[in-house]
Motif scaffolding. Sequence first.
Motif, PDB file in Angstrom:
ATOM      1  N   UNK A  24       0.811  -1.235   0.000  1.00 14.65           N
ATOM      2  CA  UNK A  24       0.000   0.000   0.000  1.00 14.65           C
ATOM      3  C   UNK A  24       0.836   1.274   0.000  1.00 14.65           C
ATOM      4  N   UNK A  25       2.087   1.192   0.289  1.00 18.81           N
ATOM      5  CA  UNK A  25       2.910   2.414   0.341  1.00 18.81           C
ATOM      6  C   UNK A  25       3.375   2.789  -1.060  1.00 18.81           C
ATOM      7  N   UNK A  26       3.601   4.147  -1.245  1.00 14.23           N
ATOM      8  CA  UNK A  26       4.117   4.653  -2.523  1.00 14.23           C
ATOM      9  C   UNK A  26       5.637   4.576  -2.504  1.00 14.23           C
ATOM     10  N   UNK A  27       6.185   4.124  -3.600  1.00 12.16           N
ATOM     11  CA  UNK A  27       7.643   4.026  -3.711  1.00 12.16           C
ATOM     12  C   UNK A  27       8.216   5.226  -4.472  1.00 12.16           C
ATOM     13  N   UNK A  28       7.463   6.363  -4.432  1.00  9.29           N
ATOM     14  CA  UNK A  28       7.935   7.610  -5.055  1.00  9.29           C
ATOM     15  C   UNK A  28       8.119   8.661  -3.956  1.00  9.29           C
ATOM     16  N   UNK A  29       9.258   9.374  -3.911  1.00 10.89           N
ATOM     17  CA  UNK A  29       9.462  10.386  -2.855  1.00 10.89           C
ATOM     18  C   UNK A  29       8.353  11.457  -2.867  1.00 10.89           C
ATOM     19  N   UNK A  30       7.889  11.785  -1.680  1.00 10.30           N
ATOM     20  CA  UNK A  30       6.828  12.785  -1.582  1.00 10.30           C
ATOM     21  C   UNK A  30       7.296  14.180  -1.994  1.00 10.30           C
ATOM     22  N   UNK A  31       8.528  14.515  -1.784  1.00 15.33           N
ATOM     23  CA  UNK A  31       9.055  15.840  -2.123  1.00 15.33           C
ATOM     24  C   UNK A  31      10.311  15.680  -2.955  1.00 15.33           C
ATOM     25  N   UNK A  32      10.602  16.747  -3.709  1.00 13.74           N
ATOM     26  CA  UNK A  32      11.797  16.742  -4.541  1.00 13.74           C
ATOM     27  C   UNK A  32      12.987  17.296  -3.765  1.00 13.74           C
ATOM     28  N   UNK A  33      14.164  16.920  -4.217  1.00 10.53           N
ATOM     29  CA  UNK A  33      15.357  17.466  -3.580  1.00 10.53           C
ATOM     30  C   UNK A  33      15.773  18.817  -4.179  1.00 10.53           C
ATOM     31  N   UNK A  34      14.992  19.291  -5.123  1.00 11.23           N
ATOM     32  CA  UNK A  34      15.330  20.562  -5.795  1.00 11.23           C
ATOM     33  C   UNK A  34      14.990  21.753  -4.894  1.00 11.23           C
ATOM     34  N   UNK A  35      15.874  22.766  -4.864  1.00  8.45           N
ATOM     35  CA  UNK A  35      15.634  24.016  -4.117  1.00  8.45           C
ATOM     36  C   UNK A  35      15.715  25.237  -5.046  1.00  8.45           C
ATOM     37  N   UNK A  36      15.569  24.981  -6.344  1.00 17.45           N
ATOM     38  CA  UNK A  36      15.730  26.080  -7.317  1.00 17.45           C
ATOM     39  C   UNK A  36      14.626  27.134  -7.206  1.00 17.45           C
ATOM     40  N   UNK A  37      13.478  26.776  -6.636  1.00 19.64           N
ATOM     41  CA  UNK A  37      12.388  27.749  -6.514  1.00 19.64           C
ATOM     42  C   UNK A  37      12.716  28.834  -5.473  1.00 19.64           C
ATOM     43  N   UNK A  38      13.791  28.661  -4.754  1.00 23.33           N
ATOM     44  CA  UNK A  38      14.192  29.669  -3.759  1.00 23.33           C
ATOM     45  C   UNK A  38      15.463  30.403  -4.177  1.00 23.33           C
ATOM     46  N   UNK A  39      15.784  30.312  -5.444  1.00 26.91           N
ATOM     47  CA  UNK A  39      16.933  31.054  -5.942  1.00 26.91           C
ATOM     48  C   UNK A  39      16.561  32.526  -6.156  1.00 26.91           C
ATOM     49  N   UNK A  40      17.532  33.418  -6.137  1.00 24.36           N
ATOM     50  CA  UNK A  40      17.300  34.860  -6.347  1.00 24.36           C
ATOM     51  C   UNK A  40      18.204  35.347  -7.472  1.00 24.36           C
ATOM     52  N   UNK A  41      17.746  36.403  -8.106  1.00 26.10           N
ATOM     53  CA  UNK A  41      18.529  37.057  -9.149  1.00 26.10           C
ATOM     54  C   UNK A  41      18.426  38.564  -8.926  1.00 26.10           C
ATOM     55  N   UNK A  42      19.488  39.172  -8.450  1.00 32.37           N
ATOM     56  CA  UNK A  42      19.506  40.598  -8.154  1.00 32.37           C
ATOM     57  C   UNK A  42      20.128  41.420  -9.279  1.00 32.37           C
TER      58      UNK A  42
END
Length: 524
Positions: free
Chosen positions: A131-149
């Motif tokens: 019954x368990x999912x063998x797919x990670x619930x969250x991604x290891x990506x943190x690109x959505x918190x990148x900044x460009x000044x």
Amino acid sequence: MDEQRETLQRIVSTLANKNDEIHNFIDMLNHTIKNVQVNSSNVISELDEEFDGLYSILDEMKGSMANTIQQEEAHKIQALQDQLSQCSNALESSEELLELAAQSLDIKDPVEFLKAARQIKDRVTMASAFRISLKPKVSDSMTHLMVDFALERRMLQAVKFLPVPKPPEIDLAACLVADNCITVSWKMPEEDSRIDHFVLEYRKTNFDGLPRVKDEQRWELIGYIKATEYTLSGLKFDTKYINIRVQACNKAVAGEYSDPVTLETKAFVFSLDSTSSHLNLKVEDTYVEWDPTGGKGQEKIKGKENKSRLHFTPEFSASSLQAAQGDSGQNPLLKSNRRSGAPSPKRTSISARSSPRGSRDHFAGESYTVLGDTAIESGQHYWEVKAQKDCKSYSVGVTYRNMGKFDQLGKTNSSWCIHINNWLQTTLSAKHNNKTKTLDIPVPDRIGVYCDFDGGQLAFYNANSKELLHTFRTKFTQPLLPGFMIWCGGLTVSTGLQVPSAVKTLQKSENGLSGSTSSLNNIA
């Protein structure tokens, strides 16, 4: 020799004067150098404060954004650890079930084997491993918190010293003068997002055109105006014109003033003429007050009191005064005074400029009167009168200059007024040519007087609500003077007022309704 000496003395004097000028200029330069040093130090301090403030904001933003990243990291790790724990538990349960199934294969008894097989099948069906999912619930990506000044960096690199704002341009066509208010509108010659506020200055003047330096009043300042329009309200128009100018300011410096504009502020301005008022009236500019002791200095003749003169005291009621006057409207005791040779009140010589009536007697007897010092000869005019709460009796109106010293407002064919009596009960009446019309209207706290000389109208209004009280209609053949009679109490006159817009509207409506307001002039 003497001529050469004088020439040399002039040269020496010129050199000495020039030396003084140079010394003064040197002192000024030294003072300017010190000011430059002080101002530079102040500007550097302000620059440090601005950059420190910017650094502080950047540090605060960095801390806030780093905290957001850390929270996102903690959230993802917690979700993955929860999923890892579930998988570990499922794996452990699955391994136990696998071992049990392997042992069941060695059972020889068919009945026992079938029983064990059914139990294993049921447990496999309910096993968490399936019954368990063998797919990670969250991604290891943190690109959505990148900044460009990059944009902000370019903006910071473009930071320069604040420019001096350009002078605003006053839109004369959009400026409005009405009801003793002036609305001023202006715009910038070009868009300037750094403008923080505007400063408006105004100055009253009697000169049209460009402002003058000499004999001018000081500028009045209205600061920190955020919009490009401002209304000056509650003004007294006691001069012919008003100069207005505007300047724009950013956070650092104020720009040059706009070209000043001159607006006309036409209104009727007058003061009360104390030189010929009744001796029992105390007059100060636009205020008159009943003073029962005011005439006592004139009541003694050669050390003896003039017993035959009537003293108007609070014990006299309005009815007793009417009876004492008789049908003629004059007191018989005053007539006997004139026959017996009793002296009239002291004459005061006044210039035609200080009083439009010229030299004349003080009002006397029961004519507790004071007139305005400026005549109405044409046009539309407006002023207001407010009585003290304890004022017992007063009249407000206009009169020709030929009003006699014993005449009362409204009792001659050359004066018109409304009269307020506050004795046993309050009454309001209109008076002209010794005729009275009672007005069934509440007495207002403040009375407005409208005079249209050319149109032959004299109207009285509730100054607060602009409700019409009464209108006289006639043809004025001589200049008019504002007139006031008072007994017990005081009156305050407000001048320098424009004809209110509400009154203009009511006058147009009244003029469109023939005979809508009766006049004492039309009463036989």
